[in-house]
Write a protein that holds these residues in place. Structure first.
Motif, PDB file in Angstrom:
ATOM      1  N   ALA A 156       0.836  -1.205   0.000  1.00 16.48           N
ATOM      2  CA  ALA A 156       0.000   0.000   0.000  1.00 16.48           C
ATOM      3  C   ALA A 156       0.870   1.255   0.000  1.00 16.48           C
ATOM      4  N   ALA A 157       1.941   1.215   0.799  1.00 19.83           N
ATOM      5  CA  ALA A 157       2.844   2.369   0.863  1.00 19.83           C
ATOM      6  C   ALA A 157       3.576   2.576  -0.458  1.00 19.83           C
ATOM      7  N   VAL A 158       3.967   1.479  -1.105  1.00 19.60           N
ATOM      8  CA  VAL A 158       4.668   1.582  -2.394  1.00 19.60           C
ATOM      9  C   VAL A 158       3.771   2.241  -3.437  1.00 19.60           C
ATOM     10  N   ILE A 159       2.545   1.744  -3.531  1.00 24.25           N
ATOM     11  CA  ILE A 159       1.612   2.282  -4.532  1.00 24.25           C
ATOM     12  C   ILE A 159       1.405   3.778  -4.319  1.00 24.25           C
ATOM     13  N   LYS A 160       1.234   4.175  -3.073  1.00 22.62           N
ATOM     14  CA  LYS A 160       0.999   5.599  -2.782  1.00 22.62           C
ATOM     15  C   LYS A 160       2.226   6.446  -3.111  1.00 22.62           C
ATOM     16  N   SER A 161       3.410   5.920  -2.850  1.00 21.79           N
ATOM     17  CA  SER A 161       4.625   6.692  -3.134  1.00 21.79           C
ATOM     18  C   SER A 161       4.858   6.834  -4.633  1.00 21.79           C
ATOM     19  N   VAL A 162       4.504   5.784  -5.401  1.00 24.39           N
ATOM     20  CA  VAL A 162       4.632   5.857  -6.860  1.00 24.39           C
ATOM     21  C   VAL A 162       3.795   7.017  -7.394  1.00 24.39           C
ATOM     22  N   TYR A 163       2.599   7.154  -6.874  1.00 27.27           N
ATOM     23  CA  TYR A 163       1.735   8.259  -7.304  1.00 27.27           C
ATOM     24  C   TYR A 163       2.237   9.595  -6.779  1.00 27.27           C
ATOM     25  N   ALA A 164       2.673   9.636  -5.512  1.00 30.02           N
ATOM     26  CA  ALA A 164       3.058  10.899  -4.882  1.00 30.02           C
ATOM     27  C   ALA A 164       4.304  11.514  -5.505  1.00 30.02           C
ATOM     28  N   TYR A 165       5.202  10.666  -6.051  1.00 33.54           N
ATOM     29  CA  TYR A 165       6.424  11.185  -6.668  1.00 33.54           C
ATOM     30  C   TYR A 165       6.454  10.965  -8.187  1.00 33.54           C
ATOM     31  N   GLY A 166       5.492  10.223  -8.718  1.00 29.41           N
ATOM     32  CA  GLY A 166       5.444  10.002 -10.164  1.00 29.41           C
ATOM     33  C   GLY A 166       6.584   9.159 -10.691  1.00 29.41           C
ATOM     34  N   THR A 167       7.035   8.187  -9.911  1.00 28.11           N
ATOM     35  CA  THR A 167       8.179   7.371 -10.328  1.00 28.11           C
ATOM     36  C   THR A 167       7.754   6.170 -11.163  1.00 28.11           C
ATOM     37  N   ARG A 168       8.680   5.682 -11.960  1.00 27.20           N
ATOM     38  CA  ARG A 168       8.476   4.456 -12.719  1.00 27.20           C
ATOM     39  C   ARG A 168       8.717   3.255 -11.794  1.00 27.20           C
ATOM     40  N   ARG A 169       8.334   2.082 -12.251  1.00 33.22           N
ATOM     41  CA  ARG A 169       8.455   0.901 -11.387  1.00 33.22           C
ATOM     42  C   ARG A 169       9.916   0.560 -11.087  1.00 33.22           C
ATOM     43  N   GLU A 171      12.507   2.627 -11.198  1.00 29.64           N
ATOM     44  CA  GLU A 171      13.014   3.700 -10.345  1.00 29.64           C
ATOM     45  C   GLU A 171      12.604   3.456  -8.894  1.00 29.64           C
ATOM     46  N   SER A 172      11.355   3.059  -8.694  1.00 30.20           N
ATOM     47  CA  SER A 172      10.851   2.814  -7.342  1.00 30.20           C
ATOM     48  C   SER A 172      11.575   1.643  -6.699  1.00 30.20           C
ATOM     49  N   SER A 173      11.813   0.602  -7.481  1.00 29.84           N
ATOM     50  CA  SER A 173      12.486  -0.585  -6.955  1.00 29.84           C
ATOM     51  C   SER A 173      13.909  -0.277  -6.513  1.00 29.84           C
ATOM     52  N   ARG A 174      14.593   0.607  -7.218  1.00 24.64           N
ATOM     53  CA  ARG A 174      16.007   0.883  -6.940  1.00 24.64           C
ATOM     54  C   ARG A 174      16.235   1.975  -5.900  1.00 24.64           C
ATOM     55  N   LEU A 175      15.178   2.487  -5.314  1.00 21.90           N
ATOM     56  CA  LEU A 175      15.336   3.536  -4.313  1.00 21.90           C
ATOM     57  C   LEU A 175      15.962   2.988  -3.036  1.00 21.90           C
ATOM     58  N   LEU A 245      14.901   1.050   0.139  1.00 22.23           N
ATOM     59  CA  LEU A 245      13.742   1.641   0.784  1.00 22.23           C
ATOM     60  C   LEU A 245      12.635   0.615   0.921  1.00 22.23           C
ATOM     61  N   TRP A 246      12.414  -0.152  -0.150  1.00 21.60           N
ATOM     62  CA  TRP A 246      11.354  -1.159  -0.153  1.00 21.60           C
ATOM     63  C   TRP A 246      11.977  -2.541  -0.128  1.00 21.60           C
ATOM     64  N   VAL A 247      11.807  -3.244   0.987  1.00 23.81           N
ATOM     65  CA  VAL A 247      12.438  -4.549   1.174  1.00 23.81           C
ATOM     66  C   VAL A 247      11.384  -5.653   1.211  1.00 23.81           C
ATOM     67  N   THR A 248      11.837  -6.867   0.958  1.00 26.60           N
ATOM     68  CA  THR A 248      10.956  -8.033   0.963  1.00 26.60           C
ATOM     69  C   THR A 248      11.061  -8.768   2.303  1.00 26.60           C
ATOM     70  N   GLU A 249      10.200  -9.765   2.454  1.00 25.73           N
ATOM     71  CA  GLU A 249      10.229 -10.570   3.673  1.00 25.73           C
ATOM     72  C   GLU A 249      11.546 -11.313   3.826  1.00 25.73           C
ATOM     73  N   ARG A 250      12.230 -11.589   2.733  1.00 24.61           N
ATOM     74  CA  ARG A 250      13.521 -12.278   2.764  1.00 24.61           C
ATOM     75  C   ARG A 250      14.682 -11.283   2.753  1.00 24.61           C
ATOM     76  N   VAL A 251      14.374 -10.069   3.069  1.00 24.98           N
ATOM     77  CA  VAL A 251      15.375  -9.000   3.170  1.00 24.98           C
ATOM     78  C   VAL A 251      16.117  -8.826   1.843  1.00 24.98           C
ATOM     79  N   GLY A 252      15.350  -8.725   0.795  1.00 22.76           N
ATOM     80  CA  GLY A 252      15.888  -8.383  -0.505  1.00 22.76           C
ATOM     81  C   GLY A 252      15.233  -7.097  -0.985  1.00 22.76           C
TER      82      GLY A 252
END
Length: 339
Positions: A156-169, A171-175, A245-252
């Motif tokens: 939910a936080a990822v989706i909102k940040s993509v809209y709030a900053y207008g980033t590509r997928r 770009e968002s992944s590499r933050l 910034l955005w990590v997975t359950e396996r810490v990736g």
């Protein structure tokens, strides 16, 4: 010929991710024709494109143009006298490489936008419905006794940040966390005042484009979302010293595909049009900045576009916005009694 062409591109500092697919396309064309490059004619090029258009998944116009350009570049290399391929072919086979695609048989760039016309900005109501659905997923998962509530909060936080900053997928992944920065002109936004995008979309062979996206007041609701993620939710993933910034359950690092999946899940729960995809949030960001009244140059810089024409393609302002502009114009010309 292939090796020489690859070296030529490498000398221009093009990446292997650009060179290798180009070489593979030439090999694919060679296999289709069953002929060598010095035997290729426009007829083979036309048959190749016609074949790709008639398959189970026909290629798009933009893809066809890309293929024509790549094959054209290869033929230009062969015809260049500095590499002597034409001379060698003439001496050995009595034939020389020629242009396969020309103005009469190639896709003309007649329109600015050739992507799927179903891709469009979301309305404000659709954005809200999407966010409401994303916020409801953690409760839904807990209620079903399943694992994944934390991941749903992150999504939910990822989706909102993509809209709030207008980033590509991507770009968002590499933050990384350090990419969240303060803006001394807007201290009220804290560490969310600006976002350093270090892996922006690059032109072919060029390094990633960098840009700084400023938090705008109309999106200030995202500050609480991102701060809650970084200070309260992210620590539950036990990320240690992982910089993402955005990590997975396996810490990736959360992948672009996973960000896509998060959007699709929320879109389906919200009952929105299935043709809408994650990139539509970027269209929405650019459109809504325009409707908020920001100058075109500012919107262009926020989006990271080199040309204003590209930014214009993303816009899909509402009738309400255009009517407001019309009303302002009419009042300026005719006064308050124009109605």
């Amino acid at each position: 010929m292939k090796e020489g062409w690859a070296r030529q591109q490498s000398a221009r500092f093009l990446k292997s991710t650009t060179i290798d697919p180009r070489v593979r396309l030439v090999e694919r064309f060679w296999e289709f024709t069953g002929q060598y490059p010095w035997q290729w004619t426009p007829a083979e090029g036309e048959a190749f494109i016609a074949h790709l258009r008639s398959g189970k998944t026909p290629i798009q116009m933009s893809t066809a143009r890309t293929y024509e350009v790549i094959i054209g570049l290869f033929m230009e290399y062969l015809a260049d006298s500095r590499y002597q391929w034409a001379q060698v072919c003439d001496e050995r086979f009595g034939e020389v490489p020629q242009a396969v695609f020309h103005e009469g048989n190639s896709v003309l760039h007649t329109v600015e936008y050739e992507a799927d016309p179903r891709r469009r900005p979301l309305t404000y109501d659709e954005v809200q419905a999407l966010f409401d659905a994303a916020d409801a997923r953690p409760r839904k998962i807990r209620g079903q006794g399943r694992k994944g509530a934390l991941a749903a909060l992150r999504d939910a936080a990822v989706i909102k940040s993509v809209y709030a900053y207008g980033t590509r997928r991507t770009e968002s992944s590499r933050l990384d966390l350090v990419d969240l920065r303060r803006n001394r002109k807007a201290p009220q936004f804290g560490t969310c005042g600006s976002l350093m995008v270090r892996y922006g979309k690059s032109q072919k062979g060029a390094p990633p484009k960098r840009r700084t996206v400023l938090m705008v007041p109309e999106m200030d609701w995202a500050v609480d979302v991102i701060q809650e993620w970084t200070t309260e939710i992210r620590p539950h993933f036990s990320p240690g010293r992982h910089p993402a910034l955005w990590v997975t359950e396996r810490v990736g690092r959360l992948s672009p595909r996973s960000i896509n999946a998060a959007f699709v899940a929320a879109r389906e729960d919200a009952g929105l049009d299935e043709d809408l995809d994650l990139h539509c949030l970027r269209h929405s960001y650019i459109t809504h900045l325009t409707e908020f009244g920001y100058p075109a140059r500012f919107v262009q810089e926020q989006a990271g576009h080199s040309h204003g024409a590209t930014t214009a393609i993303y816009m899909g302002v509402s009738n309400e916005y255009r009517n407001k502009l019309l009303e302002v114009s009419m009042k300026a010309r005719l006064g308050d009694d124009w109605t």
